[in-house]
Design a protein around this motif. Sequence first.
Motif, PDB file in Angstrom:
ATOM      1  N   TRP A 182       0.845  -1.189   0.000  1.00 28.71           N
ATOM      2  CA  TRP A 182       0.000   0.000   0.000  1.00 28.71           C
ATOM      3  C   TRP A 182       0.877   1.235   0.000  1.00 28.71           C
ATOM      4  CZ3 TRP A 182      -0.448   3.671   4.096  1.00 28.71           C
ATOM      5  CH2 TRP A 182       0.202   3.314   5.289  1.00 28.71           C
ATOM      6  N   GLY A 185      -1.928   8.179   0.459  1.00 30.29           N
ATOM      7  CA  GLY A 185      -2.853   8.781  -0.495  1.00 30.29           C
ATOM      8  C   GLY A 185      -2.574  10.225  -0.849  1.00 30.29           C
ATOM      9  N   MET A 188      -2.295   9.520  -5.382  1.00 33.56           N
ATOM     10  CA  MET A 188      -2.590   8.148  -5.780  1.00 33.56           C
ATOM     11  C   MET A 188      -3.698   8.139  -6.828  1.00 33.56           C
ATOM     12  SD  MET A 188      -3.351   4.761  -3.458  1.00 33.56           S
ATOM     13  CE  MET A 188      -4.818   5.362  -2.620  1.00 33.56           C
ATOM     14  N   PHE A 201     -13.635   4.208  -0.154  1.00 35.32           N
ATOM     15  CA  PHE A 201     -12.983   4.166   1.157  1.00 35.32           C
ATOM     16  C   PHE A 201     -13.980   3.733   2.233  1.00 35.32           C
ATOM     17  CE2 PHE A 201     -10.081   7.246  -0.901  1.00 35.32           C
ATOM     18  CZ  PHE A 201      -8.863   6.715  -0.529  1.00 35.32           C
ATOM     19  N   GLU A 211      -6.101   4.157   3.522  1.00 32.91           N
ATOM     20  CA  GLU A 211      -5.427   3.716   2.287  1.00 32.91           C
ATOM     21  C   GLU A 211      -4.928   2.277   2.420  1.00 32.91           C
ATOM     22  OE1 GLU A 211      -4.201   6.383   4.188  1.00 32.91           O
ATOM     23  OE2 GLU A 211      -3.313   7.871   2.840  1.00 32.91           O
ATOM     24  N   CYS A 215      -6.128  -0.440  -0.333  1.00 31.42           N
ATOM     25  CA  CYS A 215      -5.158  -1.168  -1.162  1.00 31.42           C
ATOM     26  C   CYS A 215      -5.209  -2.665  -0.883  1.00 31.42           C
ATOM     27  CB  CYS A 215      -3.746  -0.632  -0.920  1.00 31.42           C
ATOM     28  SG  CYS A 215      -3.450   1.035  -1.566  1.00 31.42           S
ATOM     29  N   THR A 225      -1.272  -2.691  -6.367  1.00 28.78           N
ATOM     30  CA  THR A 225      -0.875  -1.284  -6.291  1.00 28.78           C
ATOM     31  C   THR A 225       0.591  -1.163  -6.701  1.00 28.78           C
ATOM     32  OG1 THR A 225      -2.447  -0.783  -4.517  1.00 28.78           O
ATOM     33  CG2 THR A 225      -0.524   0.656  -4.703  1.00 28.78           C
TER      34      THR A 225
END
Length: 337
Positions: A182, A185, A188, A201, A211, A215, A225
């Motif tokens: 991950w 953010g 991103m 989210f 985040e 991810c 990611t």
Amino acid sequence: MSDPTLWTIILNYKTAEMTLQSAEAALREMAGINGQIIIVDNDSQDGSFEALEKGVADKGWDRVKVVQSGHNGGFGAGNNFGIQHGLRGGPPPDYVYILNSDAFPDAGAIKILLDHLEANPKTGFAGSNIHGPDGDWHCTIFRYPTIWSELEGAAKTGPITKLFKKHVIPQPLPAGPKEVDWLAGASMMMRYDTLAEIGLFDETFFLYFEETDLCRRAKLAGWPTVYLPDSQVTHIGSVSTGMKTWARKPSYWFDSRLHYFVKNHGAAYAAAATLAHVAGGLIWRLRCLIQRKDVQSESHFLRDLIRHDLGAALRRAKPAAAKAATQNTPSVQPGRI
């Protein structure tokens, strides 16, 4: 085939002037890219919304919208609001780019992310190299938290770090593109098809760990990611949260940490992770005592962690006990008194 569309979401909380600067940098880097910028004022209540509206109007930015969330539900909720607001106006985009209000894309930063996702249709998210105004690199790529990472991170001791090196959360800067667990953010880009599959989210997280969770959900669904160091973004850091000046971590940080572990691994695992952190913290304090180092910088953390997680466990136990008591109480049947 039509060109891809991109929505940039910038979340503002009491940083109107800096948010406009971030939007200006993003607008410059979106030249030639189809899409729009949505600035979400996360219920600042300090005149930010009006200042943002005026700033955008004065600059004549017809590709920039300013909207008011009406409620500060945190980072994830604010970004979700911006995405959902855009969806009410028409078809979804191909990509969503979230950008901190104190982050400023350098030349080519947005296009590098977009081009990579276009060329790699199985990649879900892509993130940038985040650096400070002086060029110092900010660590923004990480492994998922585990019981062993809690022990290693709290102990801060060479032999333990070496033993659990595969669980160290912060990762070194790679020379080229790299798949990561991950990333932060601050900058991103997310494939909309990924979000459509896994959801937006989790708004239970007010701030931090959102985040990480997003991810992880993407990876479990087959959407990795990727970190792209050539996409460079200048980041001031912690302007809205004030994290750099924290004497103690706020309760929402502990809430987010606990929710992440319970949601993704269960309550027993969360308890073990906390015990591992406490054990690591005690090892570090013993090391400081032996080496005569000061531990004041984190003197409250372990107590706050233990107090928070014990309180949360007790709150979860009360409804469960009440439910069990109700289930074990015989009902009164007519004619059987």
